[in-house]
Design an enzyme around this catalytic site. Sequence first.
Site, PDB file in Angstrom:
ATOM      1  N   ASP A 129      -3.406  31.041  34.490  1.00  0.00           N
ATOM      2  CA  ASP A 129      -4.549  30.557  35.266  1.00  0.00           C
ATOM      3  C   ASP A 129      -5.043  31.625  36.239  1.00  0.00           C
ATOM      4  O   ASP A 129      -4.329  32.559  36.602  1.00  0.00           O
ATOM      5  CB  ASP A 129      -4.200  29.272  36.010  1.00  0.00           C
ATOM      6  CG  ASP A 129      -2.955  29.400  36.874  1.00  0.00           C
ATOM      7  OD1 ASP A 129      -2.061  30.205  36.542  1.00  0.00           O
ATOM      8  OD2 ASP A 129      -2.857  28.685  37.882  1.00  0.00           O
ATOM      9  N   GLU A 168      -0.298  27.565  37.403  1.00  0.00           N
ATOM     10  CA  GLU A 168       0.764  27.967  38.330  1.00  0.00           C
ATOM     11  C   GLU A 168       0.276  27.943  39.769  1.00  0.00           C
ATOM     12  O   GLU A 168       1.053  27.698  40.684  1.00  0.00           O
ATOM     13  CB  GLU A 168       1.265  29.375  37.971  1.00  0.00           C
ATOM     14  CG  GLU A 168       2.517  29.810  38.734  1.00  0.00           C
ATOM     15  CD  GLU A 168       2.242  30.345  40.129  1.00  0.00           C
ATOM     16  OE1 GLU A 168       3.091  30.155  41.018  1.00  0.00           O
ATOM     17  OE2 GLU A 168       1.170  30.950  40.335  1.00  0.00           O
TER      18      GLU A 168
END
Length: 394
Positions: A84, A142
């Site tokens: 991400d 995350e």
Amino acid sequence: MSLKEQLFEKIDAKTERMIDIRRYLHEHPELSFEEEKTGQYIVDFYKDLPHDGIETNVGGMNGSVVTIQGGQAGPTIALRADFDALPIQEDTGLPFASKVDGVMHACGHDGHTAYLLILAESLIELKDQIKGTVKIVHQPAEEVSPGGAKTILESGLLDDVEAMFGIHVMTNAQTGIVQVRKGNVQTGRSNFSMTVRGKSGHGSSPHQANDAIVAAAAFVTNVQSMISRRIDPFDMAVFTIGNFDGTGQANVINDHVQLDGDVRTMSTQASETIMKYMHHFADGIREMYQVDVDLDFAYDYPVLHNDEGVTERVWKALEDMNVPGVELEESPKQAPSEDFAFYAEKIPATFFYVGCTPEGQEAFPHHHPKFFMDEQALTISVKAMATVVDEFVG
């Protein structure tokens, strides 16, 4: 030739493609929980590879777990990379800078994914020589709690994993440095939210009101003493109030204030101590200023603990990595939190670090608009993880 030597040969032949993958991902970042195209890109990468199974949309999210079954019996290990990005406007001037307005890979997750894809492909090509099973974990989200690690764990796909590994590139170390540390290595994180409610009134007549700002300011000033007076000096804790919202008018006494912040500690005990005394301080201003106080304290990421036995093996393997220009050193404790800690709570694990700042260049921190990663760190990362794989299933 050993498994490591064969992996290194394949990696050297694929270095240019690994960099191309990283640059593509860097140009097309997606935020946590929104990584649909990145997730599909990862799945498509494995489409024509002879792996032994891929689980997609793990936990209803965008993550994938790929299984590589070795040709010989042995343990099951897992390798994880996150993918991400962050809500940051890139300001690097790179020719492959983000094409998405307000979104940037400012933490290196594009590099994590690129190196793990190339390593996974190489392991698949050599799977007959693997003594055991390797699970490749491509994890979304995350950066934002509760994060993708918990979802992947809850899927049960890692229930048979005996050791797990992850790497983070770091701008607080020069390119060529690999850092490993046993025990607690990254902080745990807790969040809190607090509302203080008093009584509004005219600024000229404070005696007829009850100023929530005064009460909240007293809390902010006094609560900091927890760190210096309630936490063991040999422990580590950081207490931050990031939001103090008492917006109003100059001549009006405010009747409420909203505070939000976080706590970072290197031990569960320190976090529990801070929670205890925050409630004491909240009770104190409630009584002293006769205000209503609502305090919500929530544990978030746990402390990241590197298993001593597994990490000792990782250290010894990396000592014999034999990559020119690469040095191994003990990692300092890292102040940021990391959701790999959820894996390490359940599975013996090691999370280690690869420096990514070119010598002589300014090191912009992670989550900075000018964050820059030396792409040589990709080669070091993939070879370091290949070395670890060889140690456990080679």
